[in-house]
Design a protein around this motif. Sequence first.
Motif, PDB file in Angstrom:
ATOM      1  N   LEU A  68      -2.691  -1.588  -4.741  1.00  0.00           N
ATOM      2  CA  LEU A  68      -3.762  -1.594  -3.821  1.00  0.00           C
ATOM      3  C   LEU A  68      -4.435  -3.180  -4.017  1.00  0.00           C
ATOM      4  CD1 LEU A  68      -5.459   1.816  -4.281  1.00  0.00           C
ATOM      5  CD2 LEU A  68      -3.504   0.970  -2.379  1.00  0.00           C
ATOM      6  N   GLY A  69      -4.553  -3.706  -4.991  1.00  0.00           N
ATOM      7  CA  GLY A  69      -5.183  -4.918  -5.166  1.00  0.00           C
ATOM      8  C   GLY A  69      -4.459  -5.986  -4.306  1.00  0.00           C
TER       9      GLY A  69
ATOM     10  N   ALA B 216      -1.485   2.998   6.651  1.00  0.00           N
ATOM     11  CA  ALA B 216      -1.394   2.591   5.369  1.00  0.00           C
ATOM     12  C   ALA B 216      -2.528   2.658   4.663  1.00  0.00           C
ATOM     13  CB  ALA B 216      -0.644   1.163   5.380  1.00  0.00           C
ATOM     14  N   ALA B 217      -3.684   1.981   5.263  1.00  0.00           N
ATOM     15  CA  ALA B 217      -4.919   1.897   4.551  1.00  0.00           C
ATOM     16  C   ALA B 217      -5.611   3.279   4.359  1.00  0.00           C
ATOM     17  CB  ALA B 217      -5.991   1.054   5.393  1.00  0.00           C
ATOM     18  N   ILE B 218      -5.374   4.031   5.462  1.00  0.00           N
ATOM     19  CA  ILE B 218      -6.055   5.636   5.064  1.00  0.00           C
ATOM     20  C   ILE B 218      -5.044   6.389   4.149  1.00  0.00           C
ATOM     21  CG2 ILE B 218      -6.343   7.926   6.446  1.00  0.00           C
ATOM     22  CD1 ILE B 218      -6.912   5.998   9.110  1.00  0.00           C
ATOM     23  N   SER B 219      -3.928   6.200   4.453  1.00  0.00           N
ATOM     24  CA  SER B 219      -2.846   7.074   3.361  1.00  0.00           C
ATOM     25  C   SER B 219      -3.143   6.538   1.874  1.00  0.00           C
ATOM     26  CB  SER B 219      -1.417   6.698   3.469  1.00  0.00           C
ATOM     27  OG  SER B 219      -1.318   7.041   4.901  1.00  0.00           O
ATOM     28  N   ALA B 220      -3.671   5.288   1.665  1.00  0.00           N
ATOM     29  CA  ALA B 220      -3.924   4.634   0.416  1.00  0.00           C
ATOM     30  C   ALA B 220      -5.247   5.525  -0.103  1.00  0.00           C
ATOM     31  CB  ALA B 220      -3.985   3.169   0.317  1.00  0.00           C
TER      32      ALA B 220
ATOM     33  N   ALA C 194       0.835  -1.209   0.019  1.00  0.00           N
ATOM     34  CA  ALA C 194      -0.107  -0.056  -0.200  1.00  0.00           C
ATOM     35  C   ALA C 194       0.795   1.275   0.091  1.00  0.00           C
ATOM     36  CB  ALA C 194      -0.884   0.156   1.195  1.00  0.00           C
ATOM     37  N   LEU C 195       2.125   1.334   0.549  1.00  0.00           N
ATOM     38  CA  LEU C 195       2.808   2.393   0.667  1.00  0.00           C
ATOM     39  C   LEU C 195       4.161   2.386  -0.242  1.00  0.00           C
ATOM     40  CD1 LEU C 195       2.630   3.083   4.479  1.00  0.00           C
ATOM     41  CD2 LEU C 195       1.475   4.122   2.536  1.00  0.00           C
ATOM     42  N   PHE C 196       4.899   1.318  -0.153  1.00  0.00           N
ATOM     43  CA  PHE C 196       6.393   1.385  -0.912  1.00  0.00           C
ATOM     44  C   PHE C 196       5.920   1.126  -2.364  1.00  0.00           C
ATOM     45  CE2 PHE C 196       9.626  -1.155  -2.800  1.00  0.00           C
ATOM     46  CZ  PHE C 196      10.869  -0.224  -2.639  1.00  0.00           C
ATOM     47  N   MET C 197       5.221   0.097  -2.777  1.00  0.00           N
ATOM     48  CA  MET C 197       4.931  -0.255  -4.150  1.00  0.00           C
ATOM     49  C   MET C 197       4.239   0.999  -4.874  1.00  0.00           C
ATOM     50  SD  MET C 197       3.014  -3.255  -6.077  1.00  0.00           S
ATOM     51  CE  MET C 197       3.197  -4.549  -4.864  1.00  0.00           C
ATOM     52  N   LEU C 198       3.048   1.361  -4.235  1.00  0.00           N
ATOM     53  CA  LEU C 198       2.412   2.753  -4.652  1.00  0.00           C
ATOM     54  C   LEU C 198       3.173   3.920  -4.756  1.00  0.00           C
ATOM     55  CD1 LEU C 198      -0.405   3.355  -5.473  1.00  0.00           C
ATOM     56  CD2 LEU C 198      -0.845   4.202  -3.138  1.00  0.00           C
TER      57      LEU C 198
END
Length: 362
Positions: free
Chosen positions: A282-283, A323-327, A108-112
């Motif tokens: 995200l998926g 992480a979820a909220i940031s995404a 959710a953070l690094f890849m995005l």
Amino acid sequence: MSQLLDKIRSTPLLWLVIFVPIVLVVELAKPEAHTLLFLLSVLAIVPLAAMLSLATEAVAEKTGDAAGGLINATLGNLTELVIALTALAAGQYALVKASIAGAIVTNALFMLGASFLLGGLRHHVQDFNRIGARFQASLLFIATVALLVPSAVATADHVANPAAIQRLSLMLAVLLIAGYVLGLYFSLGTHREAFSSAEHEEHGEALPIGIALATLAAVTVLVALVSHIFVASVEVAGAALGLTPAFVGFIVVSLVGGAAEFASAFSAARKDRLDLSVSIALGSAAQIALFVGPLLVLLSYVIGPTPMGLDFWPGAIVMMLIAAISAAMLTNGGHSTWFLGVLVLMVYAIFGLTLYVLPPAQ
């Protein structure tokens, strides 16, 4: 097959595939050579990740970026699932839970963030399907809440009933898997038109679909085998370096286990196919939270020494929720730039440094 061989010959990075048979042979001949196995496994995973990226892009050309992202996330998460199953059978539940939390946060953070950065360095502003991104982010948030409830309630209300927490974890696992299946039916079935990709240019000739699917299957198996060797060696290396199982699972295993997905997401972002990058990132995070994590709870009743619950240490709870909220916030606009990627990567770096300096109590 000739097209795949031509791509391997024309891409120096793919020449490292020679390390795949080497690491398998060394593992059989010298299983105690942990440092050597660690280095060889890293060198072997890199070209396998690049090959998986090529195959996934070819599949996405035929299926669309939403389905292509799902395929890549599923195959990439198979590697992490194999790693977790190995630790589960050994009763290393701290490592399993750290790998679950780490995979969610890393995807959710690094890849995005890295996709935003790499794509933004080549393209001034990139667009992606906001509806699809918000859908995946919403799934991730709901799943994260379910993962956090057993730990949060037990801590806040001082519940000292492991049997009740385990029973709640089992019910939540079944509920999350059902929600994941319904989410697939919604995004790929009844409302498929809402998840179509943003406009993008075509980039080069893709592999034929038959070769791409065969490559996906073969490379996924090889990645799982090499990742298994990597984890077995990195645990010993981690102990020698003073790294806790939480740090190894949260950071190291999630980064190496997700190498194939990273390669696909980063390559797509550089080619201005940010829909595919966002869908993979995200998926994959949502799939870990909704399917892989709950599945491990169910499988712990079969292969684990004792049933495993969904209770995590407080630090993991905070990191997954942030992480979820940031995404959800970062994908709400449907646009990205390189500096947005830098900000996301800074959040991930904060988590990594905190976990290294302040490891959870064992």
